[in-house]
Design a protein around this motif. Structure first.
Motif, PDB file in Angstrom:
ATOM      1  N   UNK A   5     -10.654  -5.950   1.946  1.00  0.00           N
ATOM      2  CA  UNK A   5      -9.322  -5.732   2.499  1.00  0.00           C
ATOM      3  C   UNK A   5      -8.600  -4.549   1.864  1.00  0.00           C
ATOM      4  N   UNK A   6      -9.197  -3.919   0.855  1.00  0.00           N
ATOM      5  CA  UNK A   6      -8.563  -2.776   0.204  1.00  0.00           C
ATOM      6  C   UNK A   6      -9.228  -1.450   0.574  1.00  0.00           C
ATOM      7  N   UNK A   7     -10.066  -1.448   1.598  1.00  0.00           N
ATOM      8  CA  UNK A   7     -10.768  -0.225   1.973  1.00  0.00           C
ATOM      9  C   UNK A   7      -9.824   0.862   2.467  1.00  0.00           C
ATOM     10  N   UNK A   8      -8.645   0.522   2.933  1.00  0.00           N
ATOM     11  CA  UNK A   8      -7.687   1.514   3.422  1.00  0.00           C
ATOM     12  C   UNK A   8      -6.721   1.983   2.336  1.00  0.00           C
ATOM     13  N   UNK A   9      -6.907   1.524   1.108  1.00  0.00           N
ATOM     14  CA  UNK A   9      -6.019   1.861  -0.006  1.00  0.00           C
ATOM     15  C   UNK A   9      -6.741   2.842  -0.924  1.00  0.00           C
ATOM     16  N   UNK A  10      -6.022   3.836  -1.429  1.00  0.00           N
ATOM     17  CA  UNK A  10      -6.615   4.756  -2.405  1.00  0.00           C
ATOM     18  C   UNK A  10      -7.090   3.943  -3.605  1.00  0.00           C
ATOM     19  N   UNK A  11      -8.259   4.296  -4.137  1.00  0.00           N
ATOM     20  CA  UNK A  11      -8.797   3.524  -5.260  1.00  0.00           C
ATOM     21  C   UNK A  11      -9.542   4.426  -6.225  1.00  0.00           C
ATOM     22  N   UNK A  12      -9.789   3.877  -7.402  1.00  0.00           N
ATOM     23  CA  UNK A  12     -10.569   4.547  -8.432  1.00  0.00           C
ATOM     24  C   UNK A  12     -11.193   3.484  -9.320  1.00  0.00           C
ATOM     25  N   UNK A  13     -12.265   3.842 -10.057  1.00  0.00           N
ATOM     26  CA  UNK A  13     -12.885   2.866 -10.954  1.00  0.00           C
ATOM     27  C   UNK A  13     -12.038   2.606 -12.199  1.00  0.00           C
ATOM     28  N   UNK A  14     -12.208   1.435 -12.763  1.00  0.00           N
ATOM     29  CA  UNK A  14     -11.517   1.054 -14.001  1.00  0.00           C
ATOM     30  C   UNK A  14     -12.080   1.839 -15.176  1.00  0.00           C
ATOM     31  N   UNK A  15     -11.253   1.975 -16.218  1.00  0.00           N
ATOM     32  CA  UNK A  15     -11.674   2.634 -17.444  1.00  0.00           C
ATOM     33  C   UNK A  15     -11.453   1.682 -18.622  1.00  0.00           C
ATOM     34  N   UNK A  16     -12.360   1.701 -19.577  1.00  0.00           N
ATOM     35  CA  UNK A  16     -12.242   0.848 -20.754  1.00  0.00           C
ATOM     36  C   UNK A  16     -10.956   1.188 -21.503  1.00  0.00           C
ATOM     37  N   UNK A  17     -10.221   0.147 -21.886  1.00  0.00           N
ATOM     38  CA  UNK A  17      -9.016   0.319 -22.682  1.00  0.00           C
ATOM     39  C   UNK A  17      -7.741   0.474 -21.880  1.00  0.00           C
ATOM     40  N   UNK A  18      -7.847   0.667 -20.585  1.00  0.00           N
ATOM     41  CA  UNK A  18      -6.628   0.856 -19.796  1.00  0.00           C
ATOM     42  C   UNK A  18      -5.956  -0.479 -19.477  1.00  0.00           C
ATOM     43  N   UNK A  19      -4.648  -0.413 -19.244  1.00  0.00           N
ATOM     44  CA  UNK A  19      -3.887  -1.580 -18.839  1.00  0.00           C
ATOM     45  C   UNK A  19      -3.759  -1.562 -17.325  1.00  0.00           C
ATOM     46  N   UNK A  20      -4.126  -2.677 -16.705  1.00  0.00           N
ATOM     47  CA  UNK A  20      -4.009  -2.822 -15.258  1.00  0.00           C
ATOM     48  C   UNK A  20      -3.051  -3.970 -14.961  1.00  0.00           C
ATOM     49  N   UNK A  21      -2.486  -3.948 -13.757  1.00  0.00           N
ATOM     50  CA  UNK A  21      -1.464  -4.922 -13.376  1.00  0.00           C
ATOM     51  C   UNK A  21      -1.838  -5.520 -12.023  1.00  0.00           C
ATOM     52  N   UNK A  22      -1.640  -6.832 -11.870  1.00  0.00           N
ATOM     53  CA  UNK A  22      -1.868  -7.451 -10.567  1.00  0.00           C
ATOM     54  C   UNK A  22      -0.708  -7.073  -9.650  1.00  0.00           C
ATOM     55  N   UNK A  23      -1.060  -6.705  -8.426  1.00  0.00           N
ATOM     56  CA  UNK A  23      -0.039  -6.231  -7.496  1.00  0.00           C
ATOM     57  C   UNK A  23      -0.462  -6.482  -6.057  1.00  0.00           C
TER      58      UNK A  23
END
Length: 144
Positions: A5-23
């Protein structure tokens, strides 16, 4: 990497150490992870990615109230990948429970602890064999 369901949203791979947020992502009915610095871009996780949440994880259970998992660590994975057109992205917790990413309460922060190894097994085995075939180097220290 990111749910269907996120194929129409800009995306990038995760990086070690970064902070991510549920949204929730604009124009979709799904939730996922975004960078704290750029909430409009989905951060995609590979199965096996390990996360550490700042608090015990909260999720919607399709009722009015939210529920809490008494854990702050989890591993990203996929459930029921053979079932098309449904959410597959989930977090597995140490007690063996899974929660779909789209059910996670918005605004929760997590740190990406570790990404999975993506090198093919045959290459890893070959490198291990080469290392095992080497003779150990012995350093002789002067006595006295």
């Amino acid at each position: 990497m990111c749910d269907y369901s996120l194929h129409a949203v800009a995306s990038r791979p995760a990086e070690v150490g970064e902070t991510i947020v549920t949204t929730s992502f604009r124009g979709t009915s799904t939730r996922g992870f975004a960078s704290a610095a750029d909430p409009s871009v989905a951060v995609c996780l590979l199965p096996g990615t390990e996360l550490a949440f700042t608090d015990d994880v909260r999720y919607d259970n399709r009722w009015i109230w939210t529920r809490t998992i008494n854990s702050r660590v989890g591993k990203f994975g996929k459930i029921d990948p053979h079932v098309p057109d449904r959410h597959h992205d989930a977090i597995e917790f140490p007690d063996g429970k899974y929660v779909l990413v789209t059910q996670l309460v918005e605004g929760q922060r997590a740190t990406v602890l570790q990404l999975p190894v993506t090198q093919p097994v045959t290459e890893r085995e070959h490198k291990t064999q080469i290392i095992a075939d080497r003779q150990p180097t012995v350093t002789h220290l002067p006595i006295g």
